[in-house]
Design an enzyme around this catalytic site. Structure first.
Site, mmCIF file in Angstrom:
data_model
loop_
_atom_site.group_PDB
_atom_site.id
_atom_site.type_symbol
_atom_site.label_atom_id
_atom_site.label_comp_id
_atom_site.label_asym_id
_atom_site.label_seq_id
_atom_site.Cartn_x
_atom_site.Cartn_y
_atom_site.Cartn_z
ATOM 1 N N LYS A 254 4.932 1.310 -3.799
ATOM 2 C CA LYS A 254 5.057 1.937 -5.124
ATOM 3 C C LYS A 254 5.809 3.257 -4.938
ATOM 4 O O LYS A 254 5.528 4.008 -4.004
ATOM 5 C CB LYS A 254 3.658 2.245 -5.702
ATOM 6 C CG LYS A 254 2.946 1.061 -6.351
ATOM 7 C CD LYS A 254 2.394 0.070 -5.396
ATOM 8 C CE LYS A 254 1.745 -1.110 -6.055
ATOM 9 N NZ LYS A 254 1.315 -2.109 -5.032
ATOM 10 N N MET B 157 0.809 -1.238 0.000
ATOM 11 C CA MET B 157 0.000 0.000 0.000
ATOM 12 C C MET B 157 0.830 1.271 0.000
ATOM 13 O O MET B 157 0.490 2.210 -0.733
ATOM 14 C CB MET B 157 -0.922 -0.043 1.218
ATOM 15 C CG MET B 157 -1.448 1.312 1.774
ATOM 16 S SD MET B 157 -2.178 2.468 0.605
ATOM 17 C CE MET B 157 -0.946 3.732 0.563
ATOM 18 N N PRO B 158 1.909 1.434 0.770
ATOM 19 C CA PRO B 158 2.528 2.756 0.760
ATOM 20 C C PRO B 158 2.851 3.245 -0.648
ATOM 21 O O PRO B 158 3.378 2.477 -1.461
ATOM 22 C CB PRO B 158 3.822 2.553 1.550
ATOM 23 C CG PRO B 158 3.547 1.400 2.429
ATOM 24 C CD PRO B 158 2.619 0.525 1.674
ATOM 25 N N ILE B 159 2.399 4.461 -0.942
ATOM 26 C CA ILE B 159 2.755 5.098 -2.219
ATOM 27 C C ILE B 159 3.663 6.278 -1.888
ATOM 28 O O ILE B 159 3.307 7.138 -1.087
ATOM 29 C CB ILE B 159 1.487 5.546 -2.965
ATOM 30 C CG1 ILE B 159 0.686 4.308 -3.400
ATOM 31 C CG2 ILE B 159 1.834 6.412 -4.170
ATOM 32 C CD1 ILE B 159 -0.629 4.615 -4.063
#
Lengths: 63, 63, 63, 63, 63, 63
Positions: free
Chosen positions: C40, C1-3
Protein backbone atom coordinates in the site's frame (compact mmCIF):
# COMPACT_ATOMS: atom_id res chain seq x y z
CA UNK A 1 -8.52 1.05 2.85
CA UNK A 2 -8.42 2.83 6.23
CA UNK A 3 -4.89 2.68 7.61
CA UNK A 4 -4.75 3.39 11.34
CA UNK A 5 -1.57 4.11 13.29
CA UNK A 6 -1.81 4.10 17.10
CA UNK A 7 1.03 5.46 19.24
CA UNK A 8 0.97 3.99 22.75
CA UNK A 9 3.20 4.17 25.81
CA UNK A 10 4.88 0.76 25.89
CA UNK A 11 3.78 -1.87 28.39
CA UNK A 12 0.48 -3.18 26.99
CA UNK A 13 0.14 -6.96 26.82
CA UNK A 14 -0.47 -8.85 23.58
CA UNK A 15 -3.97 -9.59 24.86
CA UNK A 16 -4.66 -5.87 25.28
CA UNK A 17 -3.36 -5.31 21.75
CA UNK A 18 -5.62 -8.12 20.46
CA UNK A 19 -8.65 -6.42 21.99
CA UNK A 20 -7.51 -2.99 20.80
CA UNK A 21 -7.19 -3.90 17.11
CA UNK A 22 -10.44 -5.88 17.19
CA UNK A 23 -12.49 -3.08 18.76
CA UNK A 24 -10.90 -0.26 16.72
CA UNK A 25 -11.48 -2.22 13.50
CA UNK A 26 -15.15 -2.70 14.44
CA UNK A 27 -15.48 1.02 15.26
CA UNK A 28 -13.99 2.01 11.89
CA UNK A 29 -16.16 -0.42 9.92
CA UNK A 30 -19.30 0.67 11.73
CA UNK A 31 -18.80 4.37 11.04
CA UNK A 32 -17.14 4.81 7.63
CA UNK A 33 -18.71 1.97 5.74
CA UNK A 34 -15.85 -0.42 5.03
CA UNK A 35 -15.41 -4.13 5.67
CA UNK A 36 -12.85 -5.47 8.19
CA UNK A 37 -10.35 -6.90 5.72
CA UNK A 38 -9.74 -3.38 4.39
CA UNK A 39 -8.71 -2.00 7.80
CA UNK A 40 -4.97 -2.08 8.59
CA UNK A 41 -3.67 -1.09 12.02
CA UNK A 42 -0.07 -0.29 12.99
CA UNK A 43 0.74 -0.12 16.71
CA UNK A 44 3.77 1.96 17.69
CA UNK A 45 5.01 1.47 21.26
CA UNK A 46 6.85 4.39 22.81
CA UNK A 47 9.27 4.30 25.74
CA UNK A 48 8.52 6.83 28.50
CA UNK A 49 11.66 8.73 27.52
CA UNK A 50 10.32 9.10 23.98
CA UNK A 51 7.05 10.91 24.71
CA UNK A 52 6.57 14.40 26.17
CA UNK A 53 3.69 16.66 27.13
CA UNK A 54 4.35 20.33 27.92
CA UNK A 55 8.08 19.92 27.36
CA UNK A 56 8.45 17.22 30.02
CA UNK A 57 9.25 13.57 29.26
CA UNK A 58 6.60 11.07 30.45
CA UNK A 59 9.53 9.47 32.31
CA UNK A 60 9.98 12.60 34.42
CA UNK A 61 6.37 13.57 34.71
CA UNK A 62 5.68 10.60 36.99
CA UNK A 63 8.41 11.33 39.59
CA UNK B 1 13.06 16.36 -0.99
CA UNK B 2 10.94 13.20 -1.15
CA UNK B 3 10.77 11.64 2.30
CA UNK B 4 9.68 8.00 2.22
CA UNK B 5 8.60 5.97 5.26
CA UNK B 6 8.24 2.20 4.81
CA UNK B 7 6.52 0.10 7.48
CA UNK B 8 7.62 -3.55 7.28
CA UNK B 9 7.03 -6.68 9.34
CA UNK B 10 10.32 -7.20 11.18
CA UNK B 11 12.74 -9.90 10.07
CA UNK B 12 14.36 -8.48 6.90
CA UNK B 13 18.14 -8.70 6.74
CA UNK B 14 20.38 -5.64 6.39
CA UNK B 15 21.17 -6.82 2.86
CA UNK B 16 17.46 -6.81 1.99
CA UNK B 17 17.21 -3.32 3.44
CA UNK B 18 20.23 -2.21 1.39
CA UNK B 19 18.56 -3.41 -1.79
CA UNK B 20 15.21 -1.94 -0.75
CA UNK B 21 16.47 1.62 -0.20
CA UNK B 22 18.59 1.49 -3.36
CA UNK B 23 15.74 0.33 -5.61
CA UNK B 24 13.07 2.57 -4.04
CA UNK B 25 15.38 5.59 -4.36
CA UNK B 26 15.94 4.78 -8.04
CA UNK B 27 12.18 4.38 -8.58
CA UNK B 28 11.45 7.76 -6.97
CA UNK B 29 14.19 9.56 -8.93
CA UNK B 30 13.08 8.02 -12.21
CA UNK B 31 9.44 9.07 -11.84
CA UNK B 32 9.27 12.41 -10.01
CA UNK B 33 12.37 14.08 -11.36
CA UNK B 34 14.65 14.40 -8.34
CA UNK B 35 18.25 13.35 -7.78
CA UNK B 36 19.20 10.59 -5.31
CA UNK B 37 20.75 12.77 -2.60
CA UNK B 38 17.35 14.43 -2.08
CA UNK B 39 15.59 11.15 -1.30
CA UNK B 40 15.40 10.17 2.39
CA UNK B 41 14.01 6.79 3.47
CA UNK B 42 12.94 5.76 6.98
CA UNK B 43 12.35 2.03 7.57
CA UNK B 44 10.03 1.12 10.45
CA UNK B 45 10.07 -2.51 11.51
CA UNK B 46 6.91 -3.86 13.14
CA UNK B 47 6.59 -6.89 15.40
CA UNK B 48 3.83 -9.34 14.39
CA UNK B 49 1.89 -8.33 17.48
CA UNK B 50 1.95 -4.71 16.31
CA UNK B 51 0.23 -5.08 12.94
CA UNK B 52 -3.33 -6.15 12.23
CA UNK B 53 -5.55 -6.73 9.20
CA UNK B 54 -9.29 -7.15 9.64
CA UNK B 55 -9.03 -6.82 13.41
CA UNK B 56 -6.64 -9.76 13.77
CA UNK B 57 -2.98 -9.41 14.77
CA UNK B 58 -0.48 -10.75 12.18
CA UNK B 59 0.77 -12.90 15.07
CA UNK B 60 -2.57 -14.69 15.28
CA UNK B 61 -3.38 -14.69 11.60
CA UNK B 62 -0.65 -17.25 10.93
CA UNK B 63 -1.79 -19.87 13.46
CA UNK C 1 1.97 -5.83 4.20
CA UNK C 2 4.51 -3.09 3.43
CA UNK C 3 2.88 0.30 3.92
CA UNK C 4 4.78 3.11 2.22
CA UNK C 5 4.19 6.81 2.83
CA UNK C 6 5.85 9.27 0.43
CA UNK C 7 5.97 12.99 1.24
CA UNK C 8 6.39 15.08 -1.92
CA UNK C 9 6.43 18.78 -2.73
CA UNK C 10 3.07 19.36 -4.45
CA UNK C 11 2.90 19.81 -8.22
CA UNK C 12 3.38 16.30 -9.62
CA UNK C 13 0.89 15.20 -12.27
CA UNK C 14 -1.37 12.16 -11.87
CA UNK C 15 0.70 10.46 -14.56
CA UNK C 16 3.88 11.00 -12.52
CA UNK C 17 2.07 9.58 -9.49
CA UNK C 18 0.95 6.56 -11.56
CA UNK C 19 4.53 5.83 -12.53
CA UNK C 20 5.77 6.49 -8.99
CA UNK C 21 3.47 3.98 -7.28
CA UNK C 22 4.06 1.39 -10.00
CA UNK C 23 7.86 1.59 -9.83
CA UNK C 24 8.05 1.84 -6.02
CA UNK C 25 5.74 -1.18 -5.67
CA UNK C 26 7.96 -3.16 -8.03
CA UNK C 27 11.07 -2.11 -6.10
CA UNK C 28 9.53 -3.21 -2.79
CA UNK C 29 8.34 -6.56 -4.17
CA UNK C 30 11.70 -7.27 -5.77
CA UNK C 31 13.68 -6.70 -2.59
CA UNK C 32 11.63 -7.79 0.43
CA UNK C 33 9.84 -10.76 -1.04
CA UNK C 34 6.18 -9.72 -1.10
CA UNK C 35 3.61 -9.68 -3.87
CA UNK C 36 2.15 -6.43 -5.29
CA UNK C 37 -1.32 -6.67 -3.77
CA UNK C 38 0.24 -6.47 -0.28
CA UNK C 39 1.96 -3.14 -0.97
CA UNK C 40 0.00 0.00 0.00
CA UNK C 41 1.30 3.47 -0.85
CA UNK C 42 0.10 6.79 0.58
CA UNK C 43 1.24 9.96 -1.22
CA UNK C 44 1.28 13.15 0.86
CA UNK C 45 1.63 16.38 -1.12
CA UNK C 46 3.22 19.30 0.72
CA UNK C 47 2.88 22.99 -0.13
CA UNK C 48 6.20 24.88 -0.36
CA UNK C 49 5.26 26.75 2.80
CA UNK C 50 4.90 23.45 4.64
CA UNK C 51 8.40 22.03 4.15
CA UNK C 52 11.68 23.38 5.47
CA UNK C 53 15.36 22.49 5.31
CA UNK C 54 17.83 24.18 7.64
CA UNK C 55 15.10 26.33 9.19
CA UNK C 56 14.08 27.89 5.88
CA UNK C 57 10.77 27.21 4.14
CA UNK C 58 11.08 25.72 0.63
CA UNK C 59 8.97 28.72 -0.42
CA UNK C 60 11.73 31.11 0.66
CA UNK C 61 14.67 28.97 -0.30
CA UNK C 62 13.93 29.52 -4.00
CA UNK C 63 13.86 33.33 -3.96
CA UNK D 1 -2.87 20.72 20.04
CA UNK D 2 0.41 20.65 18.10
CA UNK D 3 1.62 17.07 17.80
CA UNK D 4 5.29 16.82 16.88
CA UNK D 5 7.05 13.66 15.74
CA UNK D 6 10.86 13.72 15.57
CA UNK D 7 12.78 10.94 13.81
CA UNK D 8 16.36 10.70 15.10
CA UNK D 9 19.30 8.38 14.54
CA UNK D 10 19.46 6.32 17.75
CA UNK D 11 22.13 7.03 20.34
CA UNK D 12 20.96 10.24 22.05
CA UNK D 13 21.01 10.18 25.85
CA UNK D 14 17.89 10.74 27.96
CA UNK D 15 19.36 14.08 28.98
CA UNK D 16 19.64 15.13 25.34
CA UNK D 17 16.03 14.06 24.84
CA UNK D 18 15.00 16.07 27.92
CA UNK D 19 16.59 19.19 26.48
CA UNK D 20 15.19 18.47 23.00
CA UNK D 21 11.54 18.23 24.08
CA UNK D 22 11.88 21.23 26.36
CA UNK D 23 13.41 23.51 23.71
CA UNK D 24 11.16 22.31 20.85
CA UNK D 25 8.07 22.83 23.03
CA UNK D 26 9.22 26.38 23.83
CA UNK D 27 9.87 27.05 20.13
CA UNK D 28 6.38 25.83 19.17
CA UNK D 29 4.65 27.84 21.91
CA UNK D 30 6.56 30.98 21.05
CA UNK D 31 5.66 30.89 17.36
CA UNK D 32 2.16 29.44 16.94
CA UNK D 33 0.50 30.81 20.03
CA UNK D 34 -0.25 27.74 22.14
CA UNK D 35 0.56 26.90 25.74
CA UNK D 36 2.99 24.11 26.68
CA UNK D 37 0.49 21.57 27.98
CA UNK D 38 -1.05 21.39 24.48
CA UNK D 39 2.23 20.36 22.82
CA UNK D 40 2.83 16.60 22.49
CA UNK D 41 6.15 15.25 21.19
CA UNK D 42 6.87 11.71 19.98
CA UNK D 43 10.54 10.76 19.54
CA UNK D 44 11.28 7.92 17.10
CA UNK D 45 14.78 6.47 17.26
CA UNK D 46 16.12 4.88 14.09
CA UNK D 47 18.91 2.34 13.78
CA UNK D 48 21.59 3.22 11.20
CA UNK D 49 20.36 0.34 9.05
CA UNK D 50 16.88 1.90 9.01
CA UNK D 51 17.69 5.27 7.49
CA UNK D 52 19.00 6.06 4.02
CA UNK D 53 19.98 9.10 2.00
CA UNK D 54 20.54 8.81 -1.76
CA UNK D 55 19.81 5.08 -1.70
CA UNK D 56 22.59 4.31 0.80
CA UNK D 57 21.98 3.17 4.38
CA UNK D 58 23.43 5.47 7.06
CA UNK D 59 25.21 2.32 8.27
CA UNK D 60 27.13 2.10 4.99
CA UNK D 61 27.56 5.80 4.39
CA UNK D 62 30.04 6.07 7.26
CA UNK D 63 32.43 3.33 6.10
CA UNK E 1 19.22 13.81 9.71
CA UNK E 2 16.44 14.73 12.16
CA UNK E 3 13.11 14.67 10.36
CA UNK E 4 10.39 16.55 12.22
CA UNK E 5 6.69 16.37 11.43
CA UNK E 6 4.40 18.92 13.11
CA UNK E 7 0.62 18.49 13.02
CA UNK E 8 -1.17 21.83 13.52
CA UNK E 9 -4.75 23.03 13.43
CA UNK E 10 -4.98 24.96 10.14
CA UNK E 11 -5.03 28.74 10.16
CA UNK E 12 -1.42 29.76 10.88
CA UNK E 13 0.05 32.37 8.58
CA UNK E 14 3.13 31.77 6.44
CA UNK E 15 5.00 34.17 8.72
CA UNK E 16 4.09 32.05 11.76
CA UNK E 17 5.30 28.99 9.86
CA UNK E 18 8.55 30.78 8.98
CA UNK E 19 9.20 31.50 12.64
CA UNK E 20 8.12 27.98 13.67
CA UNK E 21 10.56 26.14 11.38
CA UNK E 22 13.39 28.55 12.23
CA UNK E 23 12.99 28.22 16.01
CA UNK E 24 12.32 24.45 15.98
CA UNK E 25 15.41 23.90 13.79
CA UNK E 26 17.51 25.94 16.23
CA UNK E 27 16.10 23.97 19.18
CA UNK E 28 16.94 20.63 17.51
CA UNK E 29 20.46 21.72 16.55
CA UNK E 30 21.18 23.07 20.01
CA UNK E 31 20.17 19.87 21.81
CA UNK E 32 21.06 16.86 19.64
CA UNK E 33 24.26 18.09 18.07
CA UNK E 34 23.40 18.45 14.38
CA UNK E 35 23.78 21.33 11.95
CA UNK E 36 20.77 23.14 10.43
CA UNK E 37 21.03 21.79 6.90
CA UNK E 38 20.40 18.27 8.26
CA UNK E 39 17.07 19.22 9.86
CA UNK E 40 13.95 18.67 7.71
CA UNK E 41 10.53 19.81 8.90
CA UNK E 42 7.15 18.79 7.47
CA UNK E 43 4.13 20.85 8.56
CA UNK E 44 0.73 19.13 8.35
CA UNK E 45 -2.29 21.41 8.67
CA UNK E 46 -5.46 19.81 10.01
CA UNK E 47 -9.02 21.06 9.55
CA UNK E 48 -11.05 21.32 12.79
CA UNK E 49 -13.18 18.42 11.61
CA UNK E 50 -10.05 16.25 11.29
CA UNK E 51 -8.79 16.42 14.87
CA UNK E 52 -10.42 15.11 18.02
CA UNK E 53 -9.71 14.98 21.74
CA UNK E 54 -11.76 12.74 24.02
CA UNK E 55 -13.90 11.55 21.11
CA UNK E 56 -15.08 15.05 20.19
CA UNK E 57 -14.06 16.87 17.00
CA UNK E 58 -12.24 20.19 17.56
CA UNK E 59 -14.99 21.64 15.38
CA UNK E 60 -17.62 20.68 17.97
CA UNK E 61 -15.55 21.27 21.06
CA UNK E 62 -15.69 25.05 20.50
CA UNK E 63 -19.49 25.39 20.27
CA UNK F 1 -1.71 9.50 25.77
CA UNK F 2 -2.75 7.31 22.82
CA UNK F 3 -2.34 9.26 19.59
CA UNK F 4 -4.27 7.75 16.69
CA UNK F 5 -3.80 8.69 13.04
CA UNK F 6 -6.39 7.41 10.55
CA UNK F 7 -5.76 7.63 6.80
CA UNK F 8 -9.05 7.57 4.84
CA UNK F 9 -10.04 7.96 1.21
CA UNK F 10 -11.61 11.44 1.07
CA UNK F 11 -15.37 11.82 0.85
CA UNK F 12 -16.62 11.04 4.36
CA UNK F 13 -19.09 13.52 5.84
CA UNK F 14 -18.43 15.43 9.05
CA UNK F 15 -21.14 13.32 10.67
CA UNK F 16 -19.28 10.12 9.71
CA UNK F 17 -16.11 11.63 11.15
CA UNK F 18 -17.98 12.55 14.37
CA UNK F 19 -19.10 8.95 14.78
CA UNK F 20 -15.65 7.62 13.83
CA UNK F 21 -13.72 9.56 16.45
CA UNK F 22 -16.33 8.85 19.11
CA UNK F 23 -16.37 5.07 18.54
CA UNK F 24 -12.59 4.74 18.06
CA UNK F 25 -11.97 6.71 21.27
CA UNK F 26 -14.36 4.40 23.14
CA UNK F 27 -12.64 1.34 21.68
CA UNK F 28 -9.20 2.60 22.75
CA UNK F 29 -10.35 3.51 26.28
CA UNK F 30 -12.08 0.16 26.74
CA UNK F 31 -9.03 -1.90 25.78
CA UNK F 32 -5.87 -0.11 26.93
CA UNK F 33 -7.11 1.43 30.13
CA UNK F 34 -7.03 5.18 29.48
CA UNK F 35 -9.66 7.87 29.85
CA UNK F 36 -11.14 9.71 26.83
CA UNK F 37 -9.46 13.08 27.33
CA UNK F 38 -6.08 11.38 26.80
CA UNK F 39 -7.00 10.05 23.36
CA UNK F 40 -6.08 12.28 20.38
CA UNK F 41 -7.16 11.38 16.85
CA UNK F 42 -5.83 12.86 13.60
CA UNK F 43 -7.83 12.14 10.42
CA UNK F 44 -5.93 12.33 7.14
CA UNK F 45 -8.06 12.40 4.00
CA UNK F 46 -6.47 11.05 0.83
CA UNK F 47 -7.47 11.81 -2.75
CA UNK F 48 -7.96 8.71 -4.95
CA UNK F 49 -4.85 9.69 -6.89
CA UNK F 50 -2.83 9.64 -3.66
CA UNK F 51 -3.43 6.03 -2.59
CA UNK F 52 -2.35 2.85 -4.34
CA UNK F 53 -2.65 -0.90 -3.81
CA UNK F 54 -0.54 -3.28 -5.87
CA UNK F 55 1.04 -0.42 -7.81
CA UNK F 56 -2.29 0.91 -9.09
CA UNK F 57 -3.82 4.22 -7.98
CA UNK F 58 -7.27 3.91 -6.35
CA UNK F 59 -8.33 6.37 -9.03
CA UNK F 60 -7.53 3.82 -11.76
CA UNK F 61 -8.54 0.72 -9.87
CA UNK F 62 -12.23 1.68 -10.14
CA UNK F 63 -12.35 2.14 -13.94
Amino acid sequence: MPIVQIHLIEGRTVDQKRALVEKVTAAVCETVNVTPEHVKIILSDMAKHDYAIGGVLKLDAQK
